[in-house]
Scaffold this motif. Structure first.
Motif, PDB file in Angstrom:
ATOM      1  N   ALA A 210     -12.401  10.239 -10.121  1.00  0.00           N
ATOM      2  CA  ALA A 210     -12.549   9.505  -8.863  1.00  0.00           C
ATOM      3  C   ALA A 210     -13.765   9.979  -8.081  1.00  0.00           C
ATOM      4  O   ALA A 210     -14.512   9.168  -7.511  1.00  0.00           O
ATOM      5  CB  ALA A 210     -11.280   9.661  -8.028  1.00  0.00           C
TER       6      ALA A 210
ATOM      7  N   ALA B  58      -8.509   1.608  -7.568  1.00  0.00           N
ATOM      8  CA  ALA B  58      -9.067   1.300  -6.244  1.00  0.00           C
ATOM      9  C   ALA B  58      -9.528  -0.155  -6.227  1.00  0.00           C
ATOM     10  O   ALA B  58     -10.719  -0.456  -6.084  1.00  0.00           O
ATOM     11  CB  ALA B  58     -10.219   2.245  -5.919  1.00  0.00           C
TER      12      ALA B  58
ATOM     13  N   GLU C 188     -10.715   2.180  -1.014  1.00  0.00           N
ATOM     14  CA  GLU C 188      -9.733   3.246  -0.866  1.00  0.00           C
ATOM     15  C   GLU C 188      -9.890   3.942   0.474  1.00  0.00           C
ATOM     16  O   GLU C 188     -10.997   4.044   1.011  1.00  0.00           O
ATOM     17  CB  GLU C 188      -9.866   4.265  -2.009  1.00  0.00           C
ATOM     18  CG  GLU C 188      -8.741   5.282  -2.070  1.00  0.00           C
ATOM     19  CD  GLU C 188      -7.358   4.646  -2.068  1.00  0.00           C
ATOM     20  OE1 GLU C 188      -6.889   4.244  -0.973  1.00  0.00           O
ATOM     21  OE2 GLU C 188      -6.752   4.538  -3.147  1.00  0.00           O
ATOM     22  N   ARG C 189      -8.751   4.356   0.992  1.00  0.00           N
ATOM     23  CA  ARG C 189      -8.757   5.177   2.194  1.00  0.00           C
ATOM     24  C   ARG C 189      -8.675   6.645   1.754  1.00  0.00           C
ATOM     25  O   ARG C 189      -9.563   7.120   1.060  1.00  0.00           O
ATOM     26  CB  ARG C 189      -7.631   4.723   3.127  1.00  0.00           C
ATOM     27  CG  ARG C 189      -7.971   3.391   3.813  1.00  0.00           C
ATOM     28  CD  ARG C 189      -6.890   2.915   4.760  1.00  0.00           C
ATOM     29  NE  ARG C 189      -5.741   2.377   4.025  1.00  0.00           N
ATOM     30  CZ  ARG C 189      -4.572   2.055   4.590  1.00  0.00           C
ATOM     31  NH1 ARG C 189      -4.399   2.251   5.888  1.00  0.00           N
ATOM     32  NH2 ARG C 189      -3.585   1.536   3.880  1.00  0.00           N
TER      33      ARG C 189
ATOM     34  N   SER D 287      -3.154   5.210   1.274  1.00  0.00           N
ATOM     35  CA  SER D 287      -3.907   4.619   0.165  1.00  0.00           C
ATOM     36  C   SER D 287      -3.789   3.102   0.228  1.00  0.00           C
ATOM     37  O   SER D 287      -2.724   2.575   0.569  1.00  0.00           O
ATOM     38  CB  SER D 287      -3.379   5.124  -1.182  1.00  0.00           C
ATOM     39  OG  SER D 287      -3.931   4.378  -2.253  1.00  0.00           O
ATOM     40  N   ASN D 288      -4.850   2.416  -0.113  1.00  0.00           N
ATOM     41  CA  ASN D 288      -4.806   0.947  -0.146  1.00  0.00           C
ATOM     42  C   ASN D 288      -3.944   0.425  -1.291  1.00  0.00           C
ATOM     43  O   ASN D 288      -3.590  -0.754  -1.303  1.00  0.00           O
ATOM     44  CB  ASN D 288      -6.213   0.379  -0.319  1.00  0.00           C
ATOM     45  CG  ASN D 288      -7.060   0.518   0.925  1.00  0.00           C
ATOM     46  OD1 ASN D 288      -6.591   0.970   1.961  1.00  0.00           O
ATOM     47  ND2 ASN D 288      -8.316   0.129   0.823  1.00  0.00           N
ATOM     48  N   ASN D 289      -3.618   1.291  -2.233  1.00  0.00           N
ATOM     49  CA  ASN D 289      -3.134   0.791  -3.518  1.00  0.00           C
ATOM     50  C   ASN D 289      -1.745   1.311  -3.858  1.00  0.00           C
ATOM     51  O   ASN D 289      -1.498   2.515  -3.867  1.00  0.00           O
ATOM     52  CB  ASN D 289      -4.123   1.196  -4.617  1.00  0.00           C
ATOM     53  CG  ASN D 289      -5.498   0.613  -4.354  1.00  0.00           C
ATOM     54  OD1 ASN D 289      -5.671  -0.599  -4.386  1.00  0.00           O
ATOM     55  ND2 ASN D 289      -6.464   1.459  -4.032  1.00  0.00           N
TER      56      ASN D 289
ATOM     57  N   SER E  73       0.867  -1.171   0.000  1.00  0.00           N
ATOM     58  CA  SER E  73       0.000   0.000   0.000  1.00  0.00           C
ATOM     59  C   SER E  73       0.906   1.224   0.000  1.00  0.00           C
ATOM     60  O   SER E  73       2.113   1.122  -0.201  1.00  0.00           O
ATOM     61  CB  SER E  73      -0.921  -0.024   1.219  1.00  0.00           C
ATOM     62  OG  SER E  73      -0.162  -0.078   2.417  1.00  0.00           O
TER      63      SER E  73
ATOM     64  N   GLY F  70     -12.271   0.078  -8.711  1.00  0.00           N
ATOM     65  CA  GLY F  70     -11.461   0.662  -9.756  1.00  0.00           C
ATOM     66  C   GLY F  70     -12.243   0.927 -11.028  1.00  0.00           C
ATOM     67  O   GLY F  70     -13.322   0.369 -11.262  1.00  0.00           O
TER      68      GLY F  70
ATOM     69  N   TRP G 252     -11.964   7.608   1.756  1.00  0.00           N
ATOM     70  CA  TRP G 252     -12.335   6.825   2.938  1.00  0.00           C
ATOM     71  C   TRP G 252     -13.580   5.995   2.657  1.00  0.00           C
ATOM     72  O   TRP G 252     -14.568   6.023   3.377  1.00  0.00           O
ATOM     73  CB  TRP G 252     -12.536   7.739   4.150  1.00  0.00           C
ATOM     74  CG  TRP G 252     -11.289   8.476   4.507  1.00  0.00           C
ATOM     75  CD1 TRP G 252     -11.020   9.790   4.257  1.00  0.00           C
ATOM     76  CD2 TRP G 252     -10.108   7.942   5.136  1.00  0.00           C
ATOM     77  NE1 TRP G 252      -9.755  10.114   4.691  1.00  0.00           N
ATOM     78  CE2 TRP G 252      -9.173   9.002   5.237  1.00  0.00           C
ATOM     79  CE3 TRP G 252      -9.766   6.679   5.624  1.00  0.00           C
ATOM     80  CZ2 TRP G 252      -7.914   8.819   5.810  1.00  0.00           C
ATOM     81  CZ3 TRP G 252      -8.510   6.516   6.195  1.00  0.00           C
ATOM     82  CH2 TRP G 252      -7.604   7.576   6.285  1.00  0.00           C
TER      83      TRP G 252
ATOM     84  N   HIS H 165      -2.534   9.277  -7.661  1.00  0.00           N
ATOM     85  CA  HIS H 165      -3.241   9.295  -6.388  1.00  0.00           C
ATOM     86  C   HIS H 165      -2.341   9.865  -5.289  1.00  0.00           C
ATOM     87  O   HIS H 165      -2.794  10.655  -4.444  1.00  0.00           O
ATOM     88  CB  HIS H 165      -3.725   7.891  -6.013  1.00  0.00           C
ATOM     89  CG  HIS H 165      -4.765   7.894  -4.955  1.00  0.00           C
ATOM     90  ND1 HIS H 165      -6.112   7.994  -5.223  1.00  0.00           N
ATOM     91  CD2 HIS H 165      -4.667   7.848  -3.599  1.00  0.00           C
ATOM     92  CE1 HIS H 165      -6.798   7.994  -4.101  1.00  0.00           C
ATOM     93  NE2 HIS H 165      -5.934   7.910  -3.084  1.00  0.00           N
TER      94      HIS H 165
ATOM     95  N   GLN I  37     -17.553   7.648  -7.974  1.00  0.00           N
ATOM     96  CA  GLN I  37     -17.595   6.943  -6.694  1.00  0.00           C
ATOM     97  C   GLN I  37     -18.931   6.247  -6.460  1.00  0.00           C
ATOM     98  O   GLN I  37     -18.990   5.050  -6.162  1.00  0.00           O
ATOM     99  CB  GLN I  37     -17.303   7.921  -5.551  1.00  0.00           C
ATOM    100  CG  GLN I  37     -17.188   7.258  -4.183  1.00  0.00           C
ATOM    101  CD  GLN I  37     -16.782   8.263  -3.096  1.00  0.00           C
ATOM    102  OE1 GLN I  37     -16.608   9.452  -3.377  1.00  0.00           O
ATOM    103  NE2 GLN I  37     -16.635   7.789  -1.896  1.00  0.00           N
TER     104      GLN I  37
END
Length: 489
Positions: free
Chosen positions: A476, A337, A341-342, A298-300, A261, A352, A346, A377, A480
């Motif tokens: 993004a 994503a 995603e954080r 970020s998760n990614n 991450s 994605g 959040w 990002h 969403q």
């Protein structure tokens, strides 16, 4: 008592224990130099959708093995460390009942609902976005379902480790702040406690990150005499230690972590101005002065690269993958994503998106667009950080993606700024070194912090990435809700 093998003028020997999400690392530093490293993995359980838990006995066993392995090395080489401290993963939660501990909920366990509250809920008081990764949200969900009635202690991994090995029920300020239960004043927030259904008496007492720990319990002092002779400090969360380890001392410096991450972090003397709760502001005072760790995760990052390698016929080497097509991926935009995603959304349910796909595109274009999306990002998070604190002038990066010079160039273009990479950045144990720095400060020792950096500069493609960045952020936000609807099909 084992003899001290280095004179006071020599760089100190310091041990850091890094309690990560999937493994515990024990690292012995001689000054800035890493002398010895041990690693002990533990399983992450994910049998149910959204589950990401561990078992407390597994983590206790890993620490016992780390103590034993480090003591054996010290004895074999006739060394005695002067100091030791902890770095620990944020957001761990375990409930201690009369029958024993619950499983450990990690930050990645997303089964808790938010109770319909927005991400801004309690952010003004705590600095923590209202998101299922945090213990406060997990506790609120458990409280709402009546599952907290017999809980004696509301604890975490490091807190239970300190109870067993040092005989104290303590937590450090940065870890407490990341739970979402700590108020701006440095004590547990009454509204957050009420929402979570717990009392301050059930929680560990809060101490500054440089607080000395009491001696190891007698059994462990006898078993690990060389480690017991060290000055032990409570240490800090891995966000703080990783930022300390990179030498971030000014609010215009930024630590970029780009492993599985990713995260963007800096230290500031006050919380960020952030009415939309895009970022976190965790309190982590330093030397008696008020200080905050401000940033966004970020998760990614590397997880996206792994997905691309697994599902597309593309080069395994990231440099080769990026060079297989042109900057901008011939008009493709990939919002990566892949696991929710954080920051800044959040949103664990966002997914994605791939935009601009045409007949002329192939796997190489998709793969490049995915890795460009990771960089775009991070640039978004950096701009949000700058808008809430002050202009950013220096970016320091560590993690596995720094192995790729081509991707670092993409990142520099997305940021429109040089990216500084320390030597061996992909192997540098930044969190462990940050813990070592805290241990040394607590013991009154001078641990040199001299990193050599290589600068990767933006090039003529920077204007292209500025355009892509604007489109990325617009897409993004615009997509969403649509991705929620698609996931529900």
């Amino acid at each position: 008592m084992p003899k001290l093998t280095h004179p006071p003028s020599a760089p100190p020997l310091v041990v850091a224990f890094d309690l990560g999400t999937t493994a515990l690392k024990a690292v012995l530093f001689h000054g800035r130099t890493e002398r010895h490293r041990l690693q002990f993995p533990y399983p992450l359980h994910a049998e149910q959708p959204g589950q990401a838990t561990q078992r407390l006995p597994d983590l206790m066993q890993a620490f016992t093995l780390a103590l034993g392995g480090m003591e054996e090395y010290l004895t074999r080489h006739d060394l005695t460390p002067q100091a030791a401290a902890f770095s620990n993963a944020m957001h761990t939660l375990t409930l201690i009942r009369p029958g024993g501990p619950s499983d450990v909920y990690t930050f990645a366990d997303l089964r808790a609902g938010t109770g319909g509250h927005p991400v801004t809920h309690l952010h003004a008081q705590t600095g923590v976005p209202w998101h299922p990764m945090t213990p406060a949200v997990k506790l609120a969900a458990l409280n709402a379902s009546g599952q907290l009635h017999d809980v004696e202690r509301v604890s975490g991994v490091k807190e239970e480790l300190l109870r067993r090995f040092f005989g104290v029920y303590w937590t450090d300020q940065s870890t407490a702040s990341a739970t979402g239960l700590l108020g701006r004043g440095g004590t547990y927030d009454p509204q957050a406690l009420a929402q979570a259904g717990v009392t301050a008496a059930q929680l560990p007492t809060i101490h500054p990150i440089e607080t000395p720990l009491p001696p190891l319990q007698p059994t462990y002092r006898a078993r690990y005499p060389r480690l017991a002779a060290a000055h032990w400090a409570i240490g800090a969360s891995d966000g703080v230690t990783a930022t300390e380890g990179l030498g971030i001392t000014r609010p215009d410096q930024v630590a970029l972590s780009v492993g599985t991450s990713s995260a963007v972090r800096t230290f500031t003397p006050r919380p960020a101005a952030d009415p939309h709760a895009h970022l976190f502001s965790y309190r982590a005072d330093h030397g008696g002065q008020e200080r905050y760790l401000v940033g966004g995760p970020s998760n990614n990052a590397g997880i996206v690269l792994n997905w691309l390698r697994d599902h597309l016929n593309v080069p395994q080497d990231l440099d080769d993958l990026l060079h297989a097509t042109t900057p901008g991926a011939r008009g493709l935009l990939f919002l990566p994503a892949l696991s929710g995603e954080r920051a800044p959304l959040w949103d664990p349910h966002v997914s994605g998106s791939l935009l601009g796909l045409g007949l002329h595109h192939g796997p190489h274009d998709i793969a490049r667009a995915g890795m460009e999306g990771v960089a775009l990002h991070l640039a978004w998070l950096s701009d949000l950080l700058a808008s809430g604190t002050q202009p950013l002038r220096e970016y320091r990066a560590t993690g596995g993606l720094t192995r790729s010079r081509a991707w670092l160039r993409v990142l520099a273009n997305a940021l429109n700024a040089p990216v500084l990479v320390p030597d061996g950045a992909d192997l540098f144990e930044g969190s462990a070194f940050g813990a070592a720095l805290i241990a040394a400060r607590s013991a009154g020792l001078d641990l040199p912090h001299t990193l050599t950096f290589d600068a990767v500069e933006p090039d003529a493609d920077a204007p292209l990435y500025a355009t892509l960045g604007r489109k990325y952020r617009h897409a993004a936000l615009a997509l969403q809700t649509l991705t929620h609807d698609l996931r529900a099909l």
